[in-house]
Design a protein around this motif. Structure first.
Motif, PDB file in Angstrom:
ATOM      1  N   GLU A 772      20.355  60.567  -3.414  1.00  0.00           N
ATOM      2  CA  GLU A 772      19.711  61.853  -3.087  1.00  0.00           C
ATOM      3  C   GLU A 772      19.555  62.713  -4.334  1.00  0.00           C
ATOM      4  N   ARG A 776      16.145  64.486  -5.646  1.00  0.00           N
ATOM      5  CA  ARG A 776      15.942  65.891  -6.020  1.00  0.00           C
ATOM      6  C   ARG A 776      15.243  65.981  -7.361  1.00  0.00           C
ATOM      7  N   LEU A 827      11.514  71.322  -0.315  1.00  0.00           N
ATOM      8  CA  LEU A 827      12.157  70.077   0.106  1.00  0.00           C
ATOM      9  C   LEU A 827      13.374  69.793  -0.750  1.00  0.00           C
ATOM     10  N   GLN A 830      16.391  70.975   0.425  1.00  0.00           N
ATOM     11  CA  GLN A 830      16.860  70.466   1.721  1.00  0.00           C
ATOM     12  C   GLN A 830      17.369  69.041   1.638  1.00  0.00           C
ATOM     13  N   VAL A 831      17.228  68.409   0.464  1.00  0.00           N
ATOM     14  CA  VAL A 831      17.648  66.999   0.392  1.00  0.00           C
ATOM     15  C   VAL A 831      19.166  66.951   0.381  1.00  0.00           C
ATOM     16  N   THR A 835      19.952  63.785   5.197  1.00  0.00           N
ATOM     17  CA  THR A 835      18.534  63.981   5.519  1.00  0.00           C
ATOM     18  C   THR A 835      17.649  63.168   4.597  1.00  0.00           C
ATOM     19  N   ASP A 838      14.600  60.818   5.901  1.00  0.00           N
ATOM     20  CA  ASP A 838      13.426  61.514   6.442  1.00  0.00           C
ATOM     21  C   ASP A 838      12.625  62.146   5.321  1.00  0.00           C
ATOM     22  N   LYS A 839      13.357  62.754   4.396  1.00  0.00           N
ATOM     23  CA  LYS A 839      12.644  63.442   3.310  1.00  0.00           C
ATOM     24  C   LYS A 839      11.900  62.415   2.469  1.00  0.00           C
ATOM     25  N   GLU A1375      10.470  70.246  10.878  1.00  0.00           N
ATOM     26  CA  GLU A1375      10.328  69.877   9.464  1.00  0.00           C
ATOM     27  C   GLU A1375       9.343  70.818   8.803  1.00  0.00           C
ATOM     28  N   ILE A1379       9.848  73.331   5.854  1.00  0.00           N
ATOM     29  CA  ILE A1379       9.204  73.190   4.552  1.00  0.00           C
ATOM     30  C   ILE A1379       8.401  74.441   4.257  1.00  0.00           C
TER      31      ILE A1379
END
Length: 2011
Positions: A772, A776, A827, A830-831, A835, A838-839, A1375, A1379
């Protein structure tokens, strides 16, 4: 024009550390390499060069910063040096040494020394010598526009946002290695993150792998330095290994060789025409014509109806290339009254291209309404709706059809239109104007024979081509006029298409064709994708294009009569040569159809168009293309050893063989360099005066021919050693570089994004920690890239030649990218770990969008072609897009391969390149290309590897500006390459045995070597070191170090005769060590890496290897690390891979469970009799026991064997395990039957659960798993104690509330509600959603049957699907919301979601009008799976795995051998791998049997007799097998020797047959374990055809722990429709499960409790028998436990419930394409147990007979149609016609009510309609013969609809239709009480009226409106009818019969009609009386009086004179 800065050194630094410097000017920053471990001095000695567009102003500033470099955190600034460039501008050259200043602007000790040079535009300043000039390459890496994080000075306002991650204060990881890729030349050794891995070429990322990040270490540091940095905000920039093209002189090669476009594939278009509604027209007989491409099919005709119901299914099969397929048009048209003699009239049609359907989710439209419009009359509105399903299936697509049980007709037409998302339902008509102006550069299209004769005779020279342009759009074709013999035709014509807008056809096809007397040929084809030239957003724009040139490519230009590459000119496949360019524009105008002047036809029109000016497409500029060939190797030896040369062309420039037509440069001062003007001597460096007076140079586009040298038996190479040939071409094009620049910027952002995503995927795949963080980093790079695009594109000055599309595209691209940048930023925050997936999907969407935006529809400069020629013939080519090598002053805008060395593989042209021919490399080239404006040409050599001298063509003039004709390298380095070839796996099977004899060939520069051949394996472990000595590379040493050439590895299969077969290819880059570097960690020795092997476009295995390139220093080879073993390379033995590189091994034990062999096919025509299985892994292995007689018992006698083997510690490097089956024949001979390679052992590794391990399956996690399970998640237990817990909660409506306490050791209670009924009632209330309660009688048990259960279950399944969809939609909305606004607190959004869900639920509840639908009576349900049971339960491989044995070659072509055809049998067994000293506790288990090792408690594999009961419910969507588009299906079942064909019960002409049958078969496992259920088509004559079949492995089901023998029902009952099917009662099953699993229990306690292990279940304890007596029983309790068996610790798993599975039917002739689906289930009962009861009766429900009596009492307000003969008065002769939908044959008419003057009619007339009806499906069943010739009756199911029509009777002409009403008997509006209350609203607003069902109400009376459509298609009221509907069952009808019309029995009285109602010519007097007397009484009186008066006056006048005379005379 450039600024050069040489950064020499920084001195007096403090401390010791890694130093790095950065130089910035005009917002563009360069980094030096990192100097490791410097003390007080850092000698950078690097030169940076800024290309400059405008002169430097004296006040501009140069800034240099020196940093302490940190591998992990932000670099620490030591100090800054800023300098105003005034002095530099004046003097041009300057050396400076000065101190730095720190953050507070105070001077520090450290000083920096630099040298600056400035070259102004006029080149006056600065003395340059070539060496220096060339030694200053631009040091930024590819794709790294110098902007990844350096956003200062570019985005003044955004600095904080875009460049720094959200935790601003802390030093985050964001720039952990932001300098990696830019960091100058010596970076390689610098930044090591833990261990690095050597570069790896991956299919998409020809790029190096992520370095391994030691995360714990990193986290610790982060905590220490960052003051508790939150690991959730860390992001990594590229962790890509540090070689990422640092010096940036080479670009990445593309590994996918074979062109896939243009190859034909299988497609199937299936269309179901269901029904039509609201067709415009009166009383029509509609037929639907379905047209796909050229093929047409028709439905049957339905008589006199405006809403016909068809439900007919059509299938079209195609075998064409995808491009052709997706451009085909699907056309649905409704035709009125078509018959044999006449074609009928078109009512309306609908068009859509196949591509639009294919882009839909699931490639289909399901139950959608197409809007019909009339193309002949565009002013008219819509002509009706057609409901259909359309699906397009390619090979391997499987279509999920929504379940087709009992569909209710959705009447919401507007909500289900057949249109793609975002297309408005009211589409308007539009005109598409395609304007074609002119073309140039056309090729010759005719033999020159006649032309030469003419030329000789008349001296006239003609162009040999007669071109015209043809445009195809939406199935219509338009052509321009033909321009006779012209290579540069002028048309200035426009073609106008009229089509609905937005059109449902994606592409416009534009073709230049050559007109010919015999047949016209295509010269070139271009497609315009409408999505790329328009934008549908609210700020979007209509399609617009040009005027712009489009380039066309196709076959080579030399004309031959039979051109083998003609397809390329048709637009199929990649063009191999420039054909022509065409100037065109496109505009769209939306029509105002109300305007009367508009022509209403949609025919294509051709008109003249106004010509455009010459410069509208841009100013003509002179472009310069330079190319240098640095290497030409791997040239296929088939070409022969004639001299070879290369030709480079751009458009027709440089084309010497067949360029013939001169470039059109009449507008230029002279023709540019063209082939015909060049003398061949010129190429020989003649000293002719090449430069014209103005220094004009003539192009050199062809290299010198050179004779190839031999590399090895397959390849040649050309002797391009120190001397590298060059070419250069000048060409003139309109200057539209801006288009390409914008595309380049976006491409680079996309490349970087793709590379980052591949990193993330790779990290996930190899289970690296913290993917993740990398994601990012990717999002950070993306957002800064997007913002950078916006700033760059913003300064796009308004050029004169920008078209509307340029402006609009720029606006929309900027909007999109700005938006994307914002979203990426949001986004990023939110990573999180959970999650992440999905991202990742969302980011993939970004990538697709970017690629879409970057594709520029308006061309400018044509692509460059590089052709290899041998002996003057063109052999192979490469095509390079011009944008990729286009130069720009701004780095980001430069093409990705501009001024870089690019590895190019040449290919065979056209179809020759398909298949295996396309896989062999024709030649591998290293080419350097540069394309730019001639005036920017100064730097065209800057990217070449340094160390060369230029050789000019002209000697005398010494013009510096002249490009070189060749380069002579003076510097060369000598290296030794070591290729450590360890092993390969999952290779391609190239021999008929299904194995290969692989060896690898390694090619580097001009050398090639082979590994040894390993026989009969797909997973060779070569373990071999190949040493390439004296590899000579030209150029500077440091460049070699950072950017070595690539290594090509090819894998071949050795054949005893003939040449070796190619099996695959991969690329690698070596790790380089210079002679002055130390050979040691972290970079050396290199690690083994996996390289993906490709064969054409398909992957074909992996290679595990490592490569190092070691420089041989002055001391020779003695400096190199020693090689163990003999070094005499010629004869010596094979060198093994040295120790530091080969993996570290440990001892493992591999246990194999041998169960049996199945379905072995013959080998060489002999049957397999005594097979044996050999298992081999890493050189060790074990053999199974021999099966003595395969026919009698194919199972093994010894079940478990084991062997020990040394395997690598790293699981990713585990070698594959090979399974081979051999047949032992007489005399000790063995034949190979088949083999299987288990490529990954990971799923078989046994991991003991030790409490301390911090692994992912620790005990703690297990407990969490159980907690999750308590909430309903299914775990699925793998055999070897490896527990995988699925945490997805099930959607099913649970009938249990579960409470589970927290840990696995305490007792948990699971309680089942005592009163199920109460629960049901609650559920019912919920379901009804507030509809008013209807008294619904609880269904009588006797009424219910298995089908009630089935239909109830399907309703539930649909409900679940709806919920899932809603949930998914909700998630998506959430979502998007997140976003859009950034997450503003998670809690809030959760509440929001809850609220949303509530709303959704409310929405989903049905509107109150149909309560009876949702009022579910309490029916026990079963589970309907819409897929195979196997997919739900992992193929039932919980402990017994099935391995397919393969033999035979893999087909080269996609179409030939599929995997299926290569399967020769199956091996059943399993394996378990574990490290050898096992923890002691395993063996201490009670009852541990050492013979079985890890496989404890498996059943015996002796033969067992089983009763198999197969239930076949129904089939759906069968593929039609007969000409009439139907099939006559029946079932055939095969199991072992039993073969059942249910031929006599075939179902006539049905594609959705309901079989409802069960079959009992006795079988013996293991001999008979594969059940085949097939559906055949019955044929009267000839053999029956197979429609499709499905195969089920019963044995795996039988032995599975999921207990798939007989599904467990929802409730236990001893009688009725839901009787318990299993011979064992729930209590018996439960105790057996507990005993087998060694679980304590079951203990039944008082109060309805049962305890198993530590779980307690509660439930009801009484049962009712048939007589309603209650008895005590534990069965319910036991059943509750069974239904929750997965919650039992250790042994629990989901048990298969009572179910119906849906299996796809496949046909071996059409592999991969579904031929329909079959719903069925299988029960199995062992014969040694008590026999099961009789099979459940699932025979199809018989339709029930009903009689519908309709009494038509009166009509009112019927419109008056006739004018009276005498009086001209309006009247109507009314009668009413009625029929039950679909049965027009038995329509019934009332008598006629003549002369109704008010529209009132009185009838008292009864219709009687007997019919058969299926309650569950709400359909009427009709059986009738289709035609006279039909063999048998066909059954149709149609909706129950009563149609009443009102007509006007005419005697001499056809009756006139006045109006109609159609009542759906299940839901129709209640009739009005009086005629007054009856209105049109009853029909139009059905939703608001109470709907009734005649099946519930039985008797209904009221007034209903008749409606028809007027001229404007508006509904109008045409009358009202009072009718009474009475429904009786057949029995009731018999008891109380009623006569037709007014007849006995139960006659109706005669209607009381007014006297006017009669026929006039039968009663003339009566008619006079009525028509004249009554109406005109007073009028007649008045007329008579008037007449009398007149007579009197007449008489008076007549007699007056005589009387007077008499009076006068006779007085």
């Amino acid at each position: 024009m450039a600024l050069l800065v040489r950064l020499k050194a920084a001195t007096e630094l403090r401390g010791r550390g890694d130093r790095l410097a950065k130089a910035a000017f005009r917002g563009l920053s360069f980094y030096t390499r990192v100097l490791e471990n410097c003390e007080d001095e850092a000698r950078f000695d690097e030169t940076f060069r800024w290309p400059i567009a405008s002169n430097i102003d004296g006040s501009e500033i140069l800034e240099i910063q020196v940093f302490n470099y940190s591998k992990v955190f932000t670099n620490r600034l030591i100090g800054t040096f800023r300098m105003v460039l005034q002095k530099v501008v004046e003097e041009g050259q300057l050396e400076v040494t000065d101190t730095l200043i720190d953050d507070n602007n105070s001077a520090i000790q450290t000083s920096v020394s630099i040298e600056i040079r400035y070259q102004a535009i006029d080149g006056t300043v600065g003395a340059w010598n070539d060496g220096e000039f060339l030694d200053s390459p631009n040091r930024r890496s590819e794709g790294e526009g110098g902007y990844s994080f350096e956003t200062d000075s570019l985005l003044p306002g955004h600095r904080q946002d875009s460049a720094v991650s959200p935790v601003k204060a802390n030093p985050t990881l964001r720039s952990a290695e932001r300098h990696f890729r830019r960091a100058g030349k010596g970076v390689f050794s610098a930044m090591k993150l833990g261990k690095t891995r050597p570069p790896k070429e991956d299919p998409h990322r020809k790029q190096d792998e992520p370095a391994v990040l030691e995360t714990e270490d990193l986290d610790r540091k982060a905590m220490r330095l960052g003051g508790g940095l939150d690991p959730d905000t860390i992001s990594l920039a590229s962790v890509t290994a540090v070689t990422t093209n640092v010096s940036n002189k080479r670009s990445k090669p593309d590994i996918k060789m074979e062109p896939s476009a243009g190859r034909p594939m299988d497609y199937q278009v299936s269309i179901t025409v269901i029904e039509a509604r609201q067709l415009v027209g009166l009383n029509m007989d509609p037929v639907v014509c379905v047209e796909v491409g050229e093929e047409k099919k028709y439905t049957s005709m339905k008589e006199s109806t405006n809403c016909p119901y068809y439900n007919e299914y059509f299938v079209f099969d195609f075998h064409v290339p995808p491009d052709v397929m997706f451009d085909k048009i699907i056309k649905l048209s409704v035709i009125h009254s078509k018959n044999l003699l006449r074609s009928g009239t078109l009512v309306g049609s609908f068009k859509m291209d196949v591509g639009t359907v294919y882009t839909q989710p699931e490639h289909q439209y399901y139950h959608k309404w197409a809007i019909l419009s009339d193309p002949e009359d565009i002013t008219a509105g819509l002509k009706g709706y057609l409901k259909c399903d359309i699906a397009v299936v390619g090979k391997g697509d499987n279509i999920k059809t929504p379940h087709k049980a009992n569909e209710t007709d959705e009447d919401d037409i507007e909500g289900n239109l057949l249109l793609p998302d975002g297309v408005p339902p009211e589409r308007q008509w539009a005109r598409f104007y395609v304007r074609l102006y002119r073309a140039e550069g056309l090729p010759r299209m005719n033999t020159s024979l006649m032309a030469n004769v003419k030329k000789a005779l008349i001296g006239e020279n003609k162009d040999l081509v007669d071109p015209y342009v043809q445009v195809l759009f939406a199935g219509q074709k338009g052509k321009t006029s033909v321009q006779k013999s012209s290579y540069e035709p002028l048309w200035n014509e426009q073609i106008i298409f009229t089509e609905m807008f937005p059109p449902l056809c994606k592409r416009l096809k534009i073709q230049i064709r050559d007109s010919d007397k015999v047949n016209d040929m295509a010269i070139g084809t271009h497609f315009i994708d409408l999505r790329k030239i328009s934008n549908e957003g609210d700020k979007g724009f209509l399609p617009t294009f040009g005027p712009a040139w489009v380039n066309m490519y196709g076959s080579t230009r030399n004309y031959t009569l039979m051109d083998e590459h003609q397809d390329l000119n048709e637009g199929l496949g990649e063009g191999v040569s420039f054909r022509a360019r065409l100037l065109l524009s496109l505009a769209v105008e939306i029509l105002d159809t109300s305007n009367p002047e508009i022509t209403s036809s949609t025919d294509v029109q051709v008109e003249q168009a106004t010509p455009v000016t010459d410069n509208c497409t841009g100013k003509m500029e002179e472009f310069f293309l330079f190319g240098a060939f640095l290497e030409a190797t791997m040239i296929d030896r088939k070409i022969g050893d004639k001299p070879i040369n290369f030709e480079v062309t751009i458009g027709n420039y440089g084309n010497q063989i067949d360029g013939t037509t001169k470039p059109s440069l009449k507008r230029m001062k002279k023709d540019g360099g063209d082939g015909e003007e060049e003398d061949s001597e010129l190429l020989q460096h003649s000293s002719e005066d090449e430069a014209d007076d103005d220094g004009e140079l003539v192009s050199v586009s062809v290299t010198q021919p050179a004779k190839p040298l031999i590399t090895d038996r397959n390849y040649f190479h050309l002797p391009y050693f120190e001397k590298k040939p060059c070419i250069y071409i000048k060409s003139w094009w309109q200057d539209q570089r801006r288009r390409l620049y914008n595309a380049n910027i976006m491409d680079k952002i996309a490349d970087k994004l793709e590379e980052g995503l591949n990193d993330v995927h790779e990290m996930i795949k190899t289970e690296k920690p913290h993917p993740e963080r990398r994601l990012r980093g990717v999002l950070e790079e993306l957002s800064s890239g997007c913002f950078r695009f916006v700033t760059l594109a913003n300064k796009d000055q308004s050029l004169s030649a920008r078209t509307k599309l340029d402006r609009e595209r720029l606006k929309s691209c900027m909007r999109e990218l700005e938006n994307m940048g914002q979203q990426a930023k949001t986004l990023r925050s939110q990573v999180k770990k959970n999650t992440m997936r999905d991202k990742l999907k969302l980011v993939q969407n970004f990538l697709q969008k970017l690629r879409f935006l970057a594709d520029e529809p308006q061309h400018s400069i044509p692509d460059i072609f590089v052709w290899m020629m041998s002996n003057g013939k063109r052999i192979a080519y490469a095509r390079i897009p011009s944008k990729d090598i286009l130069y720009s002053i701004v780095e980001e805008e430069t093409g990705k391969d501009c001024a870089k060395v690019k590895t190019v593989f040449l290919r065979l042209p056209g179809k020759r390149g398909f298949g295996s021919a396309g896989w062999t490399v024709q030649a591998k080239m290293e080419i350097y290309l540069w394309l730019g404006l001639n005036k920017q040409r100064k730097d065209f050599l800057s990217g070449l590897p340094c160390g060369f001298e230029e050789k000019k063509a002209s000697k005398g003039l010494g013009l510096q500006a002249f490009p070189p004709i060749s380069l002579l390298y003076t510097k060369k380095q000598v290296f030794q390459l070591r290729a450590h070839m360890y092993q390969a796996r999952s290779l391609f099977a190239a021999d008929s045995s299904g194995l290969s004899d692989p060896f690898a060939r390694v090619f580097f520069i001009t050398q090639g070597q082979c590994t040894e051949v390993l026989n009969e394996t797909l997973c060779p472990t070569w373990d071999q070191l190949l040493v390439f000595d004296n590899v000579e590379l030209y150029g500077e040493a440091h460049e070699m170090r950072d950017d070595p050439p690539i290594i090509v590895i090819e894998i071949y299969d050795q054949d005893t005769v003939g040449k070796a077969d190619f099996m695959g290819r991969t690329f690698a880059k070596p790790v380089v060590k210079m002679s002055d570097e130390h050979y040691g960690p972290p970079r050396f020795p290199p690690q083994l890496e996996y390289y993906q092997v490709y064969r054409g476009n398909a992957t074909a295995g992996d290679l595990l290897a490592a490569f190092e390139l070691l420089q041989i220093g002055p001391a020779g080879k003695s400096d190199l690390p020693p090689i163990d073993g003999p070094t005499d390379m010629d004869q010596g033995p094979i060198l093994p891979v040295p120790l530091g590189i080969r993996p570290v091994l440990s001892k493992y034990r591999v246990e194999i469970l041998f169960w049996g062999l199945r379905d072995l096919k013959r080998v060489n025509l002999a049957q397999v009799d005594r097979p044996r299985v050999d298992i081999e892994c890493a050189g060790r292995g074990v053999q199974s026991s021999l099966i003595q007689n395969y026919k009698k018992n194919p199972n093994f006698s010894t079940l478990v064997k084991w062997f020990e083997v040394d395997l690598p510690e790293n699981e990713l490097l585990h070698p594959p395990l090979n399974i081979r089956v051999v047949d032992c024949r007489a005399f000790g001979r063995y034949t190979l039957v088949g083999s299987h390679a288990v490529s990954s052992l990971r799923r078989f590794i046994h991991r003991p659960l030790d409490k301390k391990s911090q692994h992912w399956d620790t005990a703690a996690k297990l407990l969490n798993g159980y907690l999750a399970l308590a909430n309903g998640g299914p775990p699925c237990y793998r055999p070897l104690g490896e527990i995988v817990i699925n945490m997805e909660p099930e959607v099913p409506i649970k009938k249990m509330e579960t409470m589970v306490k927290l840990d696995a050791s305490s007792d948990a209670v699971v309680k089942v509600d005592v009163s199920e009924e109460e629960k049901e009632k609650k559920k019912k209330k919920k379901k009804k959603g507030g509809a008013e309660e209807l008294e619904e009688e609880e269904p009588d048990e006797s009424m219910l049957d298995w089908w009630s259960k089935y239909f109830a279950s399907i309703e539930t399944m649909k409900e679940q699907l709806r919920q899932q969809e809603a949930a998914a939609a909700e998630a998506e909305e959430k979502e998007e919301m997140e976003i859009a606004e950034g997450s503003k607190g998670q809690a809030k959004s959760k509440e929001k979601v809850k609220a949303l869900k509530e709303d959704k639920k409310k929405k989903q509840q049905p509107p109150p009008e149909a309560p009876e639908k949702k009022m579910k009576p309490k029916i026990d349900e079963l589970k309907v799976y819409n897929k195979e049971l196997e997919t739900e339960y992992d193929g039932f491989e919980d402990w017994l795995h099935t391995f397919n044995l393969l033999r035979g070659k893999i087909g080269d072509n996609d179409d030939t051998a599929t995997e299926e055809e290569r399967i020769v049998g199956r091996f059943k067994g399993s394996m378990c791998v574990y490290k050898v000293p096992l923890p002691d506790d395993v063996a201490k288990d009670a009852g541990y049997d050492p013979n079985f090792g890890m496989f404890q408690g498996i059943p015996s594999n002796d033969p067992i007799h089983v009763l198999v009961r197969v239930y076949i419910v129904r089939a759906t969507d069968l593929h039609p097998a007969d000409i009439n588009g139907k099939a006559d299906p029946y079932i055939a079942i095969k199991l072992g020797k039993t073969d059942i064909k249910d031929k006599e019960n075939y179902i006539s002409k049905q594609l959705n047959p309901i079989f409802g049958k069960s079959f009992d078969i006795e079988a013996t496992f293991p001999m008979e374990s594969m059940l085949t259920v097939a559906v055949y088509d019955w044929d009267l004559v000839g053999s029956d055809d197979l429609i499709g079949e499905t195969k089920i492995d019963l044995e795996n089901r039988y032995y599975s722990k999921h207990r798939a023998t007989c599904g467990i029902s929802q409730t236990y009952s001893t009688h009725g429709y839901n009787m318990w099917r299993d011979p064992g009662k729930p209590t018996q099953i439960l105790s057996k499960l507990c005993k087998d699993g060694k679980v304590d229990g079951p203990h039944f306690g008082p109060g309805g409790r049962v305890k198993i292990a530590n779980r307690v279940f509660t439930g009801p304890t009484e049962i009712e028998d048939e007589n309603g007596q209650k008895k005590k029983t534990d069965e319910h309790l036991a059943l509750a436990a069974l239904r929750h068996w997965e919650e039992i610790p250790r042994v629990g798993c989901r048990l298969v419930p009572e179910h119906v599975e849906t299996r796809p039917l496949l046909n071996p002739d059409k592999p991969g394409i579904e031929q329909g689906r079959l719903e069925m289930w299988v029960d199995m009962f062992p014969m040694d147990m008590p026999a099961p009861g009789p099979a459940i009766d699932i025979s199809p429900r018989k339709p029930k007979r009903y009689e519908l009596r309709v009494i038509v009492w009166n009509t009112d307000e019927v419109i008056l149609e006739d004018d009276d003969f005498f009086t001209g008065e309006k009247s109507s002769d009314i009668f009413v016609r009625g029929w039950l939908k679909g049965q027009q044959e038995d329509k019934q008419d009332t008598d006629v009510h003549y002369h109704s003057l008010t529209g009132e009619g009185n009838f008292n007339w009864r219709y009687v309609f007997p019919f058969e009806y299926l309650m569950a499906e709400e359909k009427i069943v009709i059986s009738k013969k289709e035609s006279m010739f039909s063999w048998d009756e066909t059954e149709y199911k149609i909706p129950a609809r009563l149609t009443l029509q009102v007509w006007d009777a005419d005697h001499f002409s056809a009756d006139d239709f006045l109006g109609a009403i159609e009542l759906d008997l299940n839901r129709f509006p209640r009739g009005a009480k009086t005629a007054k209350q009856c209105s049109l609203d009853m029909m139009t607003n059905e939703g608001e009226l109470p709907l009734v069902s005649i099946f519930k109400q039985k008797r209904v009376k009221g007034w209903w409106p008749f409606v028809a459509r007027d001229e404007n298609d508006e509904l109008e009221l045409t009358g009202k009818v009072e009718a009474e509907l009475h429904l009786l069952t057949a029995e009731e009808a018999e008891k109380s019969p009623a006569g037709l019309a007014r007849n006995e029995p139960d006659p109706l009285e005669k209607p009381n009609r007014p006297d006017t109602s009669f026929i006039w010519f039968l009663n003339p007097l009566k008619s006079i009386k009525y028509l004249i007397c009554t109406r005109y009484k007073w009028l007649i009186v008045k007329i008579v009086l008037a007449l009398l008066l007149l007579v009197m006056v007449g008489l008076f006048l007549y007699s007056m004179p005589g009387y007077m005379v008499k009076k006068l005379l006779g007085a």
